[in-house]
Design a protein around this motif. Structure first.
Motif, PDB file in Angstrom:
ATOM      1  N   LYS A 148      30.743  26.915  42.884  1.00 48.82           N
ATOM      2  CA  LYS A 148      31.323  28.205  43.265  1.00 48.82           C
ATOM      3  C   LYS A 148      31.158  28.449  44.767  1.00 48.82           C
ATOM      4  CE  LYS A 148      32.144  29.356  38.948  1.00 48.82           C
ATOM      5  NZ  LYS A 148      33.529  29.391  38.411  1.00 48.82           N
ATOM      6  N   ARG A 149      32.006  29.329  45.285  1.00 50.38           N
ATOM      7  CA  ARG A 149      31.889  29.778  46.689  1.00 50.38           C
ATOM      8  C   ARG A 149      30.950  30.984  46.693  1.00 50.38           C
ATOM      9  NH1 ARG A 149      38.039  31.145  47.103  1.00 50.38           N
ATOM     10  NH2 ARG A 149      37.363  31.916  45.063  1.00 50.38           N
ATOM     11  N   VAL A 150      29.782  30.811  47.289  1.00 55.10           N
ATOM     12  CA  VAL A 150      28.733  31.819  47.192  1.00 55.10           C
ATOM     13  C   VAL A 150      28.291  32.275  48.573  1.00 55.10           C
ATOM     14  CG1 VAL A 150      26.478  32.395  46.224  1.00 55.10           C
ATOM     15  CG2 VAL A 150      27.925  30.684  45.078  1.00 55.10           C
ATOM     16  N   ALA A 151      28.369  33.571  48.817  1.00 56.19           N
ATOM     17  CA  ALA A 151      27.840  34.136  50.068  1.00 56.19           C
ATOM     18  C   ALA A 151      26.325  34.205  49.937  1.00 56.19           C
ATOM     19  CB  ALA A 151      28.431  35.518  50.323  1.00 56.19           C
ATOM     20  N   VAL A 152      25.622  33.553  50.868  1.00 54.77           N
ATOM     21  CA  VAL A 152      24.164  33.404  50.758  1.00 54.77           C
ATOM     22  C   VAL A 152      23.413  34.087  51.899  1.00 54.77           C
ATOM     23  CG1 VAL A 152      24.245  31.278  49.415  1.00 54.77           C
ATOM     24  CG2 VAL A 152      24.358  31.161  51.920  1.00 54.77           C
ATOM     25  N   GLY A 153      24.123  34.894  52.691  1.00 52.85           N
ATOM     26  CA  GLY A 153      23.464  35.568  53.804  1.00 52.85           C
ATOM     27  C   GLY A 153      23.600  34.790  55.095  1.00 52.85           C
ATOM     28  N   GLN A 154      23.375  35.480  56.196  1.00 52.17           N
ATOM     29  CA  GLN A 154      23.472  34.844  57.503  1.00 52.17           C
ATOM     30  C   GLN A 154      22.249  33.969  57.771  1.00 52.17           C
ATOM     31  OE1 GLN A 154      24.088  38.874  59.047  1.00 52.17           O
ATOM     32  NE2 GLN A 154      25.848  38.103  60.180  1.00 52.17           N
ATOM     33  N   VAL A 181      28.515  30.290  51.898  1.00 54.56           N
ATOM     34  CA  VAL A 181      29.267  31.070  52.884  1.00 54.56           C
ATOM     35  C   VAL A 181      28.272  31.953  53.631  1.00 54.56           C
ATOM     36  CG1 VAL A 181      31.146  32.703  53.253  1.00 54.56           C
ATOM     37  CG2 VAL A 181      31.266  31.061  51.357  1.00 54.56           C
ATOM     38  N   SER A 182      28.152  31.749  54.928  1.00 60.34           N
ATOM     39  CA  SER A 182      27.136  32.443  55.732  1.00 60.34           C
ATOM     40  C   SER A 182      27.672  33.763  56.282  1.00 60.34           C
ATOM     41  CB  SER A 182      26.668  31.540  56.882  1.00 60.34           C
ATOM     42  OG  SER A 182      26.097  30.354  56.383  1.00 60.34           O
ATOM     43  N   ILE A 183      27.632  34.785  55.457  1.00 58.90           N
ATOM     44  CA  ILE A 183      28.055  36.115  55.876  1.00 58.90           C
ATOM     45  C   ILE A 183      27.035  37.130  55.394  1.00 58.90           C
ATOM     46  CG2 ILE A 183      30.529  35.619  55.979  1.00 58.90           C
ATOM     47  CD1 ILE A 183      30.797  36.809  53.174  1.00 58.90           C
ATOM     48  N   GLY A 184      27.123  38.361  55.912  1.00 60.55           N
ATOM     49  CA  GLY A 184      26.190  39.412  55.543  1.00 60.55           C
ATOM     50  C   GLY A 184      26.816  40.449  54.635  1.00 60.55           C
ATOM     51  N   ILE A 185      26.026  41.452  54.302  1.00 59.02           N
ATOM     52  CA  ILE A 185      26.461  42.500  53.382  1.00 59.02           C
ATOM     53  C   ILE A 185      27.582  43.342  53.970  1.00 59.02           C
ATOM     54  CG2 ILE A 185      24.807  44.240  54.184  1.00 59.02           C
ATOM     55  CD1 ILE A 185      25.884  43.548  50.521  1.00 59.02           C
ATOM     56  N   ARG A 191      35.065  40.469  50.750  1.00 59.80           N
ATOM     57  CA  ARG A 191      35.419  39.075  50.442  1.00 59.80           C
ATOM     58  C   ARG A 191      35.418  38.846  48.934  1.00 59.80           C
ATOM     59  NH1 ARG A 191      34.367  35.319  54.683  1.00 59.80           N
ATOM     60  NH2 ARG A 191      34.919  33.714  53.147  1.00 59.80           N
ATOM     61  N   LEU A 192      34.484  39.455  48.214  1.00 63.11           N
ATOM     62  CA  LEU A 192      34.457  39.313  46.754  1.00 63.11           C
ATOM     63  C   LEU A 192      35.673  39.992  46.140  1.00 63.11           C
ATOM     64  CD1 LEU A 192      32.531  38.213  44.447  1.00 63.11           C
ATOM     65  CD2 LEU A 192      31.885  40.612  44.125  1.00 63.11           C
ATOM     66  N   GLY A 195      38.673  37.947  46.535  1.00 66.62           N
ATOM     67  CA  GLY A 195      38.644  36.669  45.832  1.00 66.62           C
ATOM     68  C   GLY A 195      38.415  35.456  46.706  1.00 66.62           C
ATOM     69  N   THR A 196      37.983  35.655  47.950  1.00 67.50           N
ATOM     70  CA  THR A 196      37.729  34.504  48.825  1.00 67.50           C
ATOM     71  C   THR A 196      36.304  33.963  48.652  1.00 67.50           C
ATOM     72  OG1 THR A 196      37.110  35.966  50.672  1.00 67.50           O
ATOM     73  CG2 THR A 196      39.418  35.281  50.524  1.00 67.50           C
ATOM     74  N   ILE A 197      35.475  34.677  47.896  1.00 71.79           N
ATOM     75  CA  ILE A 197      34.189  34.147  47.431  1.00 71.79           C
ATOM     76  C   ILE A 197      34.078  34.486  45.946  1.00 71.79           C
ATOM     77  CG2 ILE A 197      32.974  34.259  49.651  1.00 71.79           C
ATOM     78  CD1 ILE A 197      31.675  36.887  48.707  1.00 71.79           C
ATOM     79  N   ASP A 198      33.224  33.749  45.248  1.00 70.21           N
ATOM     80  CA  ASP A 198      33.074  33.956  43.808  1.00 70.21           C
ATOM     81  C   ASP A 198      31.851  34.795  43.461  1.00 70.21           C
ATOM     82  OD1 ASP A 198      35.300  32.173  43.034  1.00 70.21           O
ATOM     83  OD2 ASP A 198      34.001  30.604  43.852  1.00 70.21           O
ATOM     84  N   ALA A 199      30.915  34.880  44.390  1.00 72.81           N
ATOM     85  CA  ALA A 199      29.676  35.615  44.143  1.00 72.81           C
ATOM     86  C   ALA A 199      28.973  35.835  45.481  1.00 72.81           C
ATOM     87  CB  ALA A 199      28.762  34.841  43.196  1.00 72.81           C
ATOM     88  N   PHE A 200      28.051  36.791  45.499  1.00 79.30           N
ATOM     89  CA  PHE A 200      27.205  36.913  46.692  1.00 79.30           C
ATOM     90  C   PHE A 200      25.804  37.346  46.308  1.00 79.30           C
ATOM     91  CE2 PHE A 200      29.176  41.275  46.777  1.00 79.30           C
ATOM     92  CZ  PHE A 200      28.046  42.073  46.872  1.00 79.30           C
ATOM     93  N   PHE A 201      24.842  36.839  47.098  1.00 80.59           N
ATOM     94  CA  PHE A 201      23.453  37.255  46.992  1.00 80.59           C
ATOM     95  C   PHE A 201      23.194  38.350  48.009  1.00 80.59           C
ATOM     96  CE2 PHE A 201      22.801  32.995  45.144  1.00 80.59           C
ATOM     97  CZ  PHE A 201      21.887  33.276  44.132  1.00 80.59           C
TER      98      PHE A 201
END
Length: 331
Positions: A148-154, A181-185, A191-192, A195-201
């Protein structure tokens, strides 16, 4: 027959007046704040991303400092998060900052420059790790994030640190088994939604405004993470700072369908260095504790700031100024 009262000499009257002035002066000295006793100066406070809890907390604390410490000017600087905040402290780019305990422990474990100089002022509140997916997503656990495409924080954030650990604990390689994916809150929710990411932490206080706002305009779900705590603790080191926690059902009502969500939590610390002025540090620590209720009305996580637990800043020893404050209020 009335007797004449004895006459008071001018000398005795003058002595009495002087004594009265001395007593009045002592009372004023005792009751009124002495300007010179109030700390003064300029401080830089490193917070977090613009839409995160760190930044909001900093904005509210700035107002409290202006009221309680009128001779202190505080400048806020946004950042990528805990790890960047620690680097700024040791580099002299910031005087105070917020950082998670696991980030502090990792900074020292890695032997990064200036780690030995870090000092704690107060334990603030806990961050709750939140794994957010669209409600229709088939992901039911962290292990389900594979491919999956996952935003994991910067890169400089505590979110990146904990998300990598959780993915590893779930049996996934954070670089190979997902598309990180290195992005922030500040950009994760949109992005979620698109639909350009599937999940984020995300790791933050409850509720986090950005997640709450997203839940009101897009159907999301919070994935349980509590089953990974034992695996995290097995790693020892900085991972010992994680604990089991539960997000209450009313944290994000639209996303939880009345159910609590088991997850992982980690404490936040107010951090400085051994170079910080003791009087200023004492004053800022006092303001943090005294302003809990006022700040807590707008940042709910801040309601958990408590004098009884504030002194527990492990893995950091307390700064001298913070120690002075806690000793002054010890029952």
């Amino acid at each position: 027959m009335l007797q004449a009262l004895p006459r008071i000499s001018r000398r005795r009257a003058l002595q009495g007046s002087v004594a009265a002035l001395v007593v009045t002066g002592l009372l004023l000295w005792w009751l009124l704040p002495i300007e010179e006793s109030s700390p003064r100066g300029r401080i830089t406070f490193s917070t977090g991303v613009t839409t995160g809890v760190y930044q909001r907390y900093g904005e509210l604390l700035d107002k409290e400092v202006a009221r309680d410490l009128p001779r202190v000017a505080m400048e806020l600087r946004t950042s990528e998060g805990s790890r960047q905040n620690l680097a700024r402290l040791v580099n002299g780019e910031a005087d105070f900052a917020i950082a998670t305990t696991d980030a502090v422990a990792q900074y020292r474990r890695d032997g990064l420059p200036g780690g030995y100089r870090l000092r704690g002022c107060a334990r603030l509140y806990d961050d709750y790790v939140q794994l957010v997916v669209p409600k229709r997503s088939k992901v039911r656990s962290a292990a389900g994030l594979r491919n999956k495409r996952v935003a994991v924080g910067q890169d400089g954030s505590g979110v990146r640190l904990v998300s990598n650990r959780l993915l590893t604990a779930a049996g996934l390689d954070p670089e190979r088994d997902i598309t990180p994916v290195s992005i922030g809150i500040d950009t994760m929710p949109e992005r979620l939604r698109k639909g350009t990411i599937d999940a984020f932490f995300w790791s933050g206080g409850l509720p986090t405004t950005a997640v709450k706002n997203l839940s009101k305009r897009f159907e999301i779900r919070l994935v349980p993470l509590g089953d990974l705590v034992d695996e995290l603790h097995a790693e020892a080191g900085p991972s010992r700072h994680y604990r089991s926690a539960v997000m209450p059902a009313d944290a994000y009502p639209e996303a939880q369908d009345g159910e609590a969500v088991p997850t992982v939590a980690v404490a936040n610390l107010l951090v400085t260095t051994d170079a910080a002025d003791a009087r200023l540090t004492e004053g800022l620590t006092r303001t943090v504790i005294r302003s809990r209720d006022r700040i807590g009305k707008k940042v709910h996580a801040a309601q958990l700031v408590d004098l009884r637990t504030a002194i527990y800043t492990d893995p950091l020893e307390l700064h001298e100024g913070a120690q002075r404050y806690y000793r002054s209020v010890k029952p």
